[in-house]
Write a protein that holds these residues in place. Structure first.
Motif, PDB file in Angstrom:
ATOM      1  N   GLN A 542      -0.352  -8.965 -29.342  1.00  0.00           N
ATOM      2  CA  GLN A 542      -1.454  -9.362 -30.224  1.00  0.00           C
ATOM      3  C   GLN A 542      -1.223 -10.750 -30.806  1.00  0.00           C
ATOM      4  N   GLU A 543      -0.033 -11.001 -31.348  1.00  0.00           N
ATOM      5  CA  GLU A 543       0.233 -12.296 -31.975  1.00  0.00           C
ATOM      6  C   GLU A 543       0.400 -13.391 -30.932  1.00  0.00           C
ATOM      7  N   THR A 544       1.066 -13.081 -29.825  1.00  0.00           N
ATOM      8  CA  THR A 544       1.332 -14.103 -28.802  1.00  0.00           C
ATOM      9  C   THR A 544       0.046 -14.636 -28.191  1.00  0.00           C
ATOM     10  N   PHE A 545      -0.882 -13.743 -27.848  1.00  0.00           N
ATOM     11  CA  PHE A 545      -2.121 -14.173 -27.195  1.00  0.00           C
ATOM     12  C   PHE A 545      -3.299 -14.285 -28.155  1.00  0.00           C
ATOM     13  N   GLY A 546      -3.063 -14.053 -29.441  1.00  0.00           N
ATOM     14  CA  GLY A 546      -4.126 -14.239 -30.426  1.00  0.00           C
ATOM     15  C   GLY A 546      -5.233 -13.213 -30.319  1.00  0.00           C
ATOM     16  N   MET A 547      -4.887 -11.968 -29.985  1.00  0.00           N
ATOM     17  CA  MET A 547      -5.903 -10.922 -29.933  1.00  0.00           C
ATOM     18  C   MET A 547      -6.479 -10.679 -31.335  1.00  0.00           C
ATOM     19  N   ILE A 548      -7.780 -10.421 -31.400  1.00  0.00           N
ATOM     20  CA  ILE A 548      -8.461 -10.192 -32.682  1.00  0.00           C
ATOM     21  C   ILE A 548      -8.660  -8.693 -32.874  1.00  0.00           C
ATOM     22  N   LEU A 549      -8.068  -8.147 -33.921  1.00  0.00           N
ATOM     23  CA  LEU A 549      -8.154  -6.713 -34.216  1.00  0.00           C
ATOM     24  C   LEU A 549      -9.440  -6.449 -34.996  1.00  0.00           C
ATOM     25  N   THR A 550     -10.342  -5.648 -34.424  1.00  0.00           N
ATOM     26  CA  THR A 550     -11.616  -5.343 -35.094  1.00  0.00           C
ATOM     27  C   THR A 550     -11.618  -3.961 -35.728  1.00  0.00           C
ATOM     28  N   GLY A 551     -10.566  -3.207 -35.525  1.00  0.00           N
ATOM     29  CA  GLY A 551     -10.467  -1.886 -36.128  1.00  0.00           C
ATOM     30  C   GLY A 551      -9.089  -1.309 -35.894  1.00  0.00           C
ATOM     31  N   GLY A 552      -8.586  -0.525 -36.856  1.00  0.00           N
ATOM     32  CA  GLY A 552      -7.281   0.103 -36.691  1.00  0.00           C
ATOM     33  C   GLY A 552      -6.141  -0.869 -36.903  1.00  0.00           C
ATOM     34  N   ARG A 553      -5.080  -0.703 -36.127  1.00  0.00           N
ATOM     35  CA  ARG A 553      -3.867  -1.492 -36.312  1.00  0.00           C
ATOM     36  C   ARG A 553      -3.258  -1.868 -34.973  1.00  0.00           C
ATOM     37  N   ASN A 554      -2.229  -2.723 -35.049  1.00  0.00           N
ATOM     38  CA  ASN A 554      -1.455  -3.111 -33.876  1.00  0.00           C
ATOM     39  C   ASN A 554      -0.404  -2.034 -33.606  1.00  0.00           C
ATOM     40  N   PHE A 555       0.247  -2.122 -32.451  1.00  0.00           N
ATOM     41  CA  PHE A 555       1.375  -1.230 -32.175  1.00  0.00           C
ATOM     42  C   PHE A 555       2.489  -1.484 -33.188  1.00  0.00           C
ATOM     43  N   ARG A 556       3.220  -0.452 -33.463  1.00  0.00           N
ATOM     44  CA  ARG A 556       4.451  -0.597 -34.235  1.00  0.00           C
ATOM     45  C   ARG A 556       5.615  -0.801 -33.263  1.00  0.00           C
ATOM     46  N   ASP A 557       6.687  -1.379 -33.776  1.00  0.00           N
ATOM     47  CA  ASP A 557       7.848  -1.663 -32.940  1.00  0.00           C
ATOM     48  C   ASP A 557       8.345  -0.395 -32.230  1.00  0.00           C
ATOM     49  N   ARG A 558       8.514  -0.509 -30.902  1.00  0.00           N
ATOM     50  CA  ARG A 558       9.024   0.583 -30.052  1.00  0.00           C
ATOM     51  C   ARG A 558       8.161   1.844 -30.148  1.00  0.00           C
TER      52      ARG A 558
END
Length: 802
Positions: A542-558
């Motif tokens: 998400q951070e590397t490619f600049g994905m835009i989160l429109t709902g929910g959350r990103n993955f957590r580590d592992r």
């Protein structure tokens, strides 16, 4: 007598320098462009034409539908398809499965990555008749862990030693014994490979079932039909019956499926399907380039005809005197045809020189990334003969017309105004030439706008500040692969140049490798099912490619296991009108495993604008093979690449350091379109130049014919402006008539081309009108000098000269 004709022809060409220079430039440039385009198009159409009996080779493609709408259109089939195909289709002579990969191939002394390899059935050589240098085509690919190698790679890895019996290591140190050597596959192949690995290796290691299955299409299936088989439709029906009877998941999904043969020799020019090894080339584009080549050559020939007809008044005295002294029409015609022959031979040699210059020293400027078909001496001689013969035939009408002039009318200066059949032909040819120029400029403007639209389009991810590394192949089966990667990423992110990093199976600009046709939302009544693309990534994507989160959350580590992130298109495909509503709901995969959706990403274009956005499901999973390690870069300035390479070799000493700048990698998808646009720009300039050269010469000769008329008008009070309007009006009318035909043609051609793109510009009125304005401006500028000179000439001198 022949010597006299020859000397007279040379003298006339030298005396009429304007006529000669215009035709030399026009014809030589046109033949150079014609040769370049013919060579390029010929090369593209030569793809896959090198196998003996290649017209009998077909690839089986797979299509899946729901309620008549396509869910999947794949170049790949199920791996059991090949085992049953012959029982359903007795017309099949041989069948072979193929699975392509990029591999790390090494010995103790040579280590190379991204080598093109195929896992292939032992029957491969019964379908593809490759030239075998050593080894048995019937037995070489039978035992597990056997490999056949191309002649060039045998030289790379083993030098002058005999390669048969030697060992090559693949990826994670898997040993393969070299059992044979084959002649290199030509570059104009839709399927590149230097290594053929035995298919039996995969079931030997338990990677696939020995008998195959119909779970998912992942391998290529090629067949060779028996002689004199013509009813391909019947074969397709038999293959589709096999799909219906054996792909049991179709009924469960409410889908239908079918198989269809695709001619191997046409793979490169037919529309590409999912899973292709190489992108195809548009046949429409190739025919368009071929048409442009012919049009530009025809425009130069039209120049020759028009200038020859216009010069008839200048050479009238010569013709009259020759006729008075007994010259026959045949002799006079022969004189003009001889001049055309000399001119065409000279211009062909000049054009050939320009072609060699265009495709040699200047190829990086004009034809970047273009490969031209090699041309034999016999072919060059045929081109020379055809061009000289064509130009000579074209010259026949002007020669015939001038040989018919009556000496009495010539000597009394009563040749007429040129409004007869010759005059109509003269005007018609001029209009056709202008029509071509307007149409080509129109096509160029619209194509240029579409290409600029694609380049400037917001793809929805950060490409300008991202660098991607080819993931190490030596650790494919290493149980410590993920921990090695995290250590590598931590070291890289210690550098100030990098702000984020991720591992992913694929990167934007590359087709997503995996798909799942049996995904559906738990508890949903949505009956629409389709193919979902499957991506393996980690929390850094998400951070590397600049994905835009429109709902929910990103993955957590592992966060391995039971969660996923989807894009907005996937949410809609699952039945959610508002994509955010899919957060915290569950989906069932083809493995009947429930997975919770934890986040929604805004749609981004993973591939080119030719394709619509696919529904994508992202799983937290470290790629077990290949893949990419990508990092966001604060700035491309400095020596960060050198520092990155040092860290790479610290963690992966056995793998090459291969990197891609993401913006360039992504733009590679548009290479063929950019080439098309660049060629169109070049040809537009050439087309206008050739037309302008002809108009310049004709305007110069026309002023000579109308000198007395201009003088009379000035004596009667006409102003310079009046004279300019009079001299220009005929050309304006010709352009207006040309535009009437050129505008619809340009619109139709470009509207058809734009249908290949899922995202495209709208053709606006100014894009259609502007080409006419450009050609009109070029025409008026071309004739302006002669018109002004004629309008400002002293009428007394003009009338006295007459």
């Amino acid at each position: 007598m022949l010597k006299h004709y020859w000397n007279t022809a040379i003298r006339n060409l030298r005396r009429n320098k304007l006529f000669t220079i215009i035709n030399v430039i026009g014809l030589s440039v046109s033949i150079a462009v014609f040769l370049a385009l013919i060579s390029y198009v010929k090369y593209q159409f030569s793809y896959d034409k090198f196998y003996p009996g290649g017209d009998k080779i077909y690839r089986i493609d797979y299509y899946e539908y729901q309620q008549g709408l396509p869910v999947l259109q794949s170049a790949r089939t199920h791996d059991r398809t090949a085992l049953l195909a012959a029982s359903y289709v007795p017309q099949i002579e041989a069948v072979a499965r193929v699975y392509n990969e990029k591999a790390f191939v090494f010995t103790e002394d040579v280590r190379l990555v991204d080598q093109n390899m195929l896992f292939a059935d032992s029957s491969f050589f019964k379908v593809f008749d490759l030239k075998i240098i050593s080894g048995s085509p019937d037995k070489a690919l039978t035992p597990p862990n056997s490999v056949m190698i191309s002649k060039s790679q045998a030289k790379v890895y083993f030098g002058d030693e005999e390669p048969v019996g030697k060992t090559l290591y693949f990826n994670e140190h898997l040993p393969f014994t070299v059992t044979g050597v084959f002649e290199d596959v030509p570059k104009n192949s839709s399927m590149d490979f230097d290594f053929l690995l035995s298919w039996s290796t995969m079931p030997f290691y338990g990677w696939v079932s020995k008998d195959g299955d119909f779970n998912a299409p992942w391998t290529f299936t090629f067949v060779k039909l028996r002689d004199h088989v013509a009813d391909i439709a019947a074969i397709n029906q038999a293959l589709s019956r096999m799909a219906k009877e054996h792909i049991t998941t179709l009924k469960k999904r409410g889908h239908t499926g079918r198989y269809e043969l695709r001619p191997y020799e046409s793979l490169h020019t037919l529309p590409g399907l999912s899973g292709e090894v190489k992108p195809s080339t548009s046949k429409t584009l190739l025919y368009a380039l071929l048409s442009l080549a012919v049009f530009i050559l025809v425009a130069a020939w039209i120049n020759y005809i028009n200038l020859s007809l216009a010069r008839s008044i200048e050479r009238a005295d010569e013709i009259g005197v020759r006729k008075v002294f007994g010259a026959s029409r045949t002799a006079i015609s022969g004189q003009f045809i001889l001049e055309a022959g000399i001119l065409s031979f000279t211009t062909f040699l000049l054009g050939l020189g320009l072609y060699i210059l265009f495709t040699g020293p200047l190829s990086d400027i004009l034809f970047t990334h273009v490969t031209f078909s090699p041309t034999s001496t016999i072919t060059w001689l045929l081109y020379l003969f055809a061009f000289v013969a064509g130009t000579t035939l074209i010259a026949f009408y002007p020669a015939h017309f001038m040989s018919r002039l009556k000496p009495a009318l010539i000597l009394k200066n009563k040749l007429g105004s040129g409004k007869g059949r010759a005059g109509l032909l003269h005007q018609g040819l001029m209009m056709f030439q202008l029509f071509l120029a307007v149409a080509i400029v129109g096509v160029t403007i619209i194509a240029g706008r579409q290409i600029a639209f694609m380049q400037q389009f917001d793809s929805g991810f950060n490409a300008s500040a991202t660098i991607s590394l080819r993931a190490p192949a030596s650790t494919n089966s290493d149980s410590l692969r993920y921990s090695r990667y995290t250590s590598f990423r931590e070291d890289v992110l210690q550098l100030a140049a990098f702000t984020a990093g991720t591992a992913s199976m694929n990167i934007p600009g590359e087709e997503i490798r995996y798909h799942d046709e049996d995904v559906h939302a738990v508890g949903s009544k949505n009956e629409k099912k389709q193919s979902f693309r499957i991506m393996w990534i980690d929390e850094g994507y998400q951070e590397t490619f600049g994905m835009i989160l429109t709902g929910g959350r990103n993955f957590r580590d592992r966060e391995f296991g039971n969660t996923c992130i989807i894009n907005e298109t996937a949410a809609r495909a699952l039945g959610y009108a508002n994509p955010a509503d899919a957060v915290n709901t569950s989906i069932l995969t083809s493995e009947h495993k429930p997975v919770t959706i934890v986040g929604i990403w805004k749609d981004y274009h993973h591939e080119s604008l030719r394709k619509p956005v696919d529904p994508i499901i992202f799983y937290y999973h470290h790629p077990h093979e290949y893949g990419y390690y990508s990092f966001q870069v604060q700035s491309r300035q400095g020596d960060y690449l050198e520092a990155l390479e040092k860290i790479w070799h610290k963690h992966y000493p056995n793998d090459q350091f291969i990197y891609y700048f993401m913006d360039r990698f992504f733009e590679e998808q548009y290479r063929s379109d950019e080439l098309f646009g660049r060629l169109l720009n070049l040809f537009s300039v050439i087309s206008i130049t050739v037309a302008s050269l002809g108009l310049f010469g004709m305007a110069s000769l026309a002023m000579v014919k109308r000198t007395k008329e201009i003088g009379v008008r000035k004596v009667l009070g006409a102003s310079v402006w009046n004279i300019l309007v009079m001299l220009s009006s005929s050309y304006v009318k010709l352009i207006a008539f040309s535009c009437v035909f050129a505008f619809p043609l340009a619109y139709y051609l470009m509207y058809t081309w734009l249908q290949e793109f899922a995202y495209k510009i709208t053709i606006q009125w100014w894009m259609i009108i502007l080409p006419g304005v450009i050609v009109l401006a070029a025409t008026l500028l071309t004739i302006a000098g002669q018109s002004i000179r004629a309008a400002m000439a002293n009428p007394a001198r003009s009338l006295c000269d007459q």
